[in-house]
Scaffold this active site. Structure first.
Site, short mmCIF file in Angstrom:
data_model
loop_
_atom_site.label_atom_id
_atom_site.label_comp_id
_atom_site.label_asym_id
_atom_site.label_seq_id
_atom_site.Cartn_x
_atom_site.Cartn_y
_atom_site.Cartn_z
N ASP A 8 -14.81 0.21 -11.27
CA ASP A 8 -15.92 -0.21 -12.28
C ASP A 8 -14.74 -0.61 -13.61
OD1 ASP A 8 -14.66 2.09 -13.52
OD2 ASP A 8 -16.73 3.13 -13.87
N CYS A 65 -12.35 4.83 -11.01
CA CYS A 65 -13.22 4.76 -12.31
C CYS A 65 -12.59 5.49 -13.23
CB CYS A 65 -14.67 5.23 -11.73
SG CYS A 65 -15.05 6.73 -11.41
N THR A 67 -12.99 8.68 -14.17
CA THR A 67 -12.53 10.06 -13.82
C THR A 67 -12.28 10.26 -12.30
OG1 THR A 67 -14.96 10.74 -13.28
CG2 THR A 67 -14.00 11.02 -15.62
N HIS A 98 -4.86 17.49 5.63
CA HIS A 98 -5.95 18.22 6.15
C HIS A 98 -7.34 17.76 6.16
CE1 HIS A 98 -3.83 22.29 5.17
NE2 HIS A 98 -3.13 21.68 5.87
N HIS A 133 -7.50 21.05 11.91
CA HIS A 133 -8.15 20.36 10.93
C HIS A 133 -9.02 19.04 11.58
CE1 HIS A 133 -5.76 22.42 8.21
NE2 HIS A 133 -4.40 22.16 9.13
C1 RB5 Z 1 -17.76 4.86 -17.16
O1 RB5 Z 1 -17.87 4.78 -18.56
C2 RB5 Z 1 -17.60 6.06 -16.55
O2 RB5 Z 1 -18.70 6.76 -16.38
C3 RB5 Z 1 -17.30 5.94 -15.08
O3 RB5 Z 1 -16.13 5.11 -14.90
C4 RB5 Z 1 -16.92 7.18 -14.15
O4 RB5 Z 1 -15.80 7.81 -14.78
C5 RB5 Z 1 -17.74 8.12 -13.66
O5 RB5 Z 1 -17.82 8.92 -12.90
#
Ligand code: RB5
Length: 156
Positions: A8, A65, A67, A98, A133
């Site tokens: 994203d 993304c 996180t 695994h 596994h």
């Molecule tokens: C975008 O702001 C953020 O929410 C997205 O990149 C991600 O971290 C969501 O899990």
């Protein structure tokens, strides 16, 4: 090995760096977007890349993304996908050894560019151990109705 890649807006810069880095290493990369750092919805990009991997167009996927959490949640809804959000060398390596993860998910805001490149290389170089596994991974696959790949040998 063909690699599907997507992000994203929060992962855009890291995705661009990953494409450049992996291609420079001679790897084949298919960029499923996003194609500019404009706000977009990570489930759309994750689903496009994950469906492409599940269809066999690419062998594995890498999703980025903010996180890594959102893209992993979305990708894991696609039958046949085993997406792992990783944080360090241990989780990266074990997701392959695994769990036979076929999609790597990373957080650009959590890890930063250099660590994402390093973990992507480690992940791509790490093989699945199979054995007990494989049976467990087969049970994961059975949860979404995809063909099971695990064996049925007993745990050592
Ligand atoms: C975008 O702001 C953020 O929410 C997205 O990149 C991600 O971290 C969501 O899990």
């Amino acid at each position: 090995m063909k690699i599907a890649i997507a992000s994203d807006h929060a992962g855009f810069e890291v995705k661009q760096a990953l494409c450049k880095h992996l291609r420079a290493a001679g790897r084949e990369v298919v960029d499923h977007g996003c194609h500019e750092a404009v706000s977009c919805d990570y489930p759309d990009l994750a689903a496009t890349a994950a469906r492409s991997v599940a269809a066999g167009n690419e062998d594995v996927g890498i999703l980025v993304c903010g996180t890594g959490i959102g893209v992993s949640m979305a990708a894991n809804k696609v039958p046949g996908i085993r997406a792992a959000v990783v944080h360090d060398a241990l989780t990266t390596e074990m997701s392959r050894r695994h769990n036979d993860a076929n999609v790597l998910c990373m957080g650009a805001r959590a890890l930063g560019e250099a660590k994402c490149l390093e973990l992507a290389d480690l992940w791509l170089e790490t093989a699945f151990e199979g054995g007990r596994h494989a049976r467990r991974v087969g049970k994961i696959d059975a949860l979404d109705g995809a063909p099971a790949t695990g064996d049925s040998s007993p745990s050592p």
